[in-house]
Design a protein around this motif. Sequence first.
Motif, PDB file in Angstrom:
ATOM      1  N   UNK A   1      -1.042  -0.987  -0.798  1.00 42.45           N
ATOM      2  CA  UNK A   1      -1.786  -1.149  -2.179  1.00 42.45           C
ATOM      3  C   UNK A   1      -1.950  -3.093  -1.798  1.00 42.45           C
ATOM      4  N   UNK A   2      -1.003  -3.975  -1.469  1.00 40.40           N
ATOM      5  CA  UNK A   2      -0.997  -5.510  -1.016  1.00 40.40           C
ATOM      6  C   UNK A   2      -2.797  -4.847   0.185  1.00 40.40           C
ATOM      7  N   UNK A   3      -2.544  -4.032   0.574  1.00 42.89           N
ATOM      8  CA  UNK A   3      -3.411  -4.212   1.390  1.00 42.89           C
ATOM      9  C   UNK A   3      -5.214  -4.506   0.570  1.00 42.89           C
ATOM     10  N   UNK A   4      -5.375  -3.678  -0.248  1.00 39.73           N
ATOM     11  CA  UNK A   4      -6.151  -2.860  -1.165  1.00 39.73           C
ATOM     12  C   UNK A   4      -6.773  -3.662  -2.006  1.00 39.73           C
ATOM     13  N   UNK A   5      -5.624  -4.380  -2.363  1.00 41.22           N
ATOM     14  CA  UNK A   5      -5.431  -5.676  -3.402  1.00 41.22           C
ATOM     15  C   UNK A   5      -6.282  -7.203  -2.391  1.00 41.22           C
ATOM     16  N   UNK A   6      -5.972  -6.886  -1.369  1.00 40.97           N
ATOM     17  CA  UNK A   6      -6.193  -7.363  -0.464  1.00 40.97           C
ATOM     18  C   UNK A   6      -7.824  -7.519  -0.627  1.00 40.97           C
ATOM     19  N   UNK A   7      -8.011  -6.679   0.465  1.00 38.98           N
ATOM     20  CA  UNK A   7      -9.961  -6.449   0.715  1.00 38.98           C
ATOM     21  C   UNK A   7     -10.630  -6.424  -1.008  1.00 38.98           C
ATOM     22  N   UNK A   8      -9.758  -6.442  -1.907  1.00 40.16           N
ATOM     23  CA  UNK A   8     -10.890  -7.123  -2.904  1.00 40.16           C
ATOM     24  C   UNK A   8     -11.637  -8.302  -3.395  1.00 40.16           C
ATOM     25  N   UNK A   9     -10.407  -9.427  -2.592  1.00 43.59           N
ATOM     26  CA  UNK A   9      -9.985 -10.913  -2.217  1.00 43.59           C
ATOM     27  C   UNK A   9     -10.700 -11.129  -1.154  1.00 43.59           C
ATOM     28  N   UNK A  10     -11.097 -10.652  -0.255  1.00 40.02           N
ATOM     29  CA  UNK A  10     -11.123 -10.486   1.039  1.00 40.02           C
ATOM     30  C   UNK A  10     -12.909 -10.033   1.489  1.00 40.02           C
ATOM     31  N   UNK A  11     -13.628 -11.045   2.399  1.00 43.37           N
ATOM     32  CA  UNK A  11     -14.916  -9.771   2.234  1.00 43.37           C
ATOM     33  C   UNK A  11     -14.998  -9.193   3.837  1.00 43.37           C
ATOM     34  N   UNK A  12     -13.787  -9.415   4.218  1.00 48.17           N
ATOM     35  CA  UNK A  12     -13.510  -9.008   5.919  1.00 48.17           C
ATOM     36  C   UNK A  12     -13.109  -7.789   5.467  1.00 48.17           C
ATOM     37  N   UNK A  13     -13.322  -6.776   6.745  1.00 49.17           N
ATOM     38  CA  UNK A  13     -12.761  -5.676   6.757  1.00 49.17           C
ATOM     39  C   UNK A  13     -11.214  -4.734   7.352  1.00 49.17           C
ATOM     40  N   UNK A  14     -10.762  -6.458   7.834  1.00 46.56           N
ATOM     41  CA  UNK A  14      -9.280  -6.021   8.106  1.00 46.56           C
ATOM     42  C   UNK A  14      -8.531  -5.679   7.158  1.00 46.56           C
ATOM     43  N   UNK A  15      -8.060  -6.415   6.249  1.00 48.40           N
ATOM     44  CA  UNK A  15      -6.972  -5.620   5.007  1.00 48.40           C
ATOM     45  C   UNK A  15      -7.577  -3.749   4.954  1.00 48.40           C
ATOM     46  N   UNK A  16      -9.343  -3.296   5.796  1.00 48.13           N
ATOM     47  CA  UNK A  16      -8.844  -1.761   5.281  1.00 48.13           C
ATOM     48  C   UNK A  16      -7.855  -1.443   6.567  1.00 48.13           C
ATOM     49  N   UNK A  17      -7.268  -1.845   7.358  1.00 49.13           N
ATOM     50  CA  UNK A  17      -6.465  -1.667   8.231  1.00 49.13           C
ATOM     51  C   UNK A  17      -5.400  -1.928   7.654  1.00 49.13           C
ATOM     52  N   UNK A  18      -5.454  -2.013   7.710  1.00 52.34           N
ATOM     53  CA  UNK A  18      -3.744  -2.159   6.649  1.00 52.34           C
ATOM     54  C   UNK A  18      -3.731  -1.023   5.661  1.00 52.34           C
ATOM     55  N   UNK A  19      -4.461  -0.883   5.275  1.00 52.15           N
ATOM     56  CA  UNK A  19      -4.663   0.400   4.445  1.00 52.15           C
ATOM     57  C   UNK A  19      -4.626   1.449   4.597  1.00 52.15           C
ATOM     58  N   UNK A  20      -5.351   1.953   5.804  1.00 50.88           N
ATOM     59  CA  UNK A  20      -4.966   2.561   6.572  1.00 50.88           C
ATOM     60  C   UNK A  20      -3.796   3.039   7.056  1.00 50.88           C
ATOM     61  N   UNK A  21      -3.085   2.309   7.867  1.00 53.27           N
ATOM     62  CA  UNK A  21      -1.895   2.411   8.372  1.00 53.27           C
ATOM     63  C   UNK A  21      -0.660   2.767   7.433  1.00 53.27           C
ATOM     64  N   UNK A  22      -1.094   1.899   6.801  1.00 45.52           N
ATOM     65  CA  UNK A  22      -0.313   2.436   4.713  1.00 45.52           C
ATOM     66  C   UNK A  22      -0.209   3.990   4.636  1.00 45.52           C
ATOM     67  N   UNK A  23      -1.049   4.383   4.250  1.00 46.62           N
ATOM     68  CA  UNK A  23      -1.429   5.730   3.889  1.00 46.62           C
ATOM     69  C   UNK A  23      -1.017   6.893   5.536  1.00 46.62           C
ATOM     70  N   UNK A  24      -1.000   6.340   6.422  1.00 45.01           N
ATOM     71  CA  UNK A  24      -0.066   7.041   7.537  1.00 45.01           C
ATOM     72  C   UNK A  24       0.643   6.875   7.494  1.00 45.01           C
ATOM     73  N   UNK A  25       1.217   5.744   7.394  1.00 48.87           N
ATOM     74  CA  UNK A  25       2.907   5.803   7.637  1.00 48.87           C
ATOM     75  C   UNK A  25       3.354   6.565   6.763  1.00 48.87           C
TER      76      UNK A  25
END
Length: 67
Positions: free
Chosen positions: A26-50
């Motif tokens: 959730x935090x990564x998803x919210x951060x991805x809307x604020x930041x223009x880089x795809x880096x928070x997408x990695x956190x989202x994927x790790x969060x969902x897989x975990x």
Amino acid sequence: MGDEPQRRPRQKYWGLRTLGFLTLALVSYLASSRVGTPLPLLGFIVGMVGAAYCSYRGLKDITWLPR
């Protein structure tokens, strides 16, 4: 020495771990809307897989169901 009671194995608390990973997603998803880089997408994927892994292990370790 030989009359010690057997200790139960420690619980793993898979539900709390799942909540932690979902919070990370959730935090990564919210951060991805604020930041223009795809880096928070990695956190989202790790969060969902975990979260999926912890949910699987938690359901697998249920001991009150007949086997």
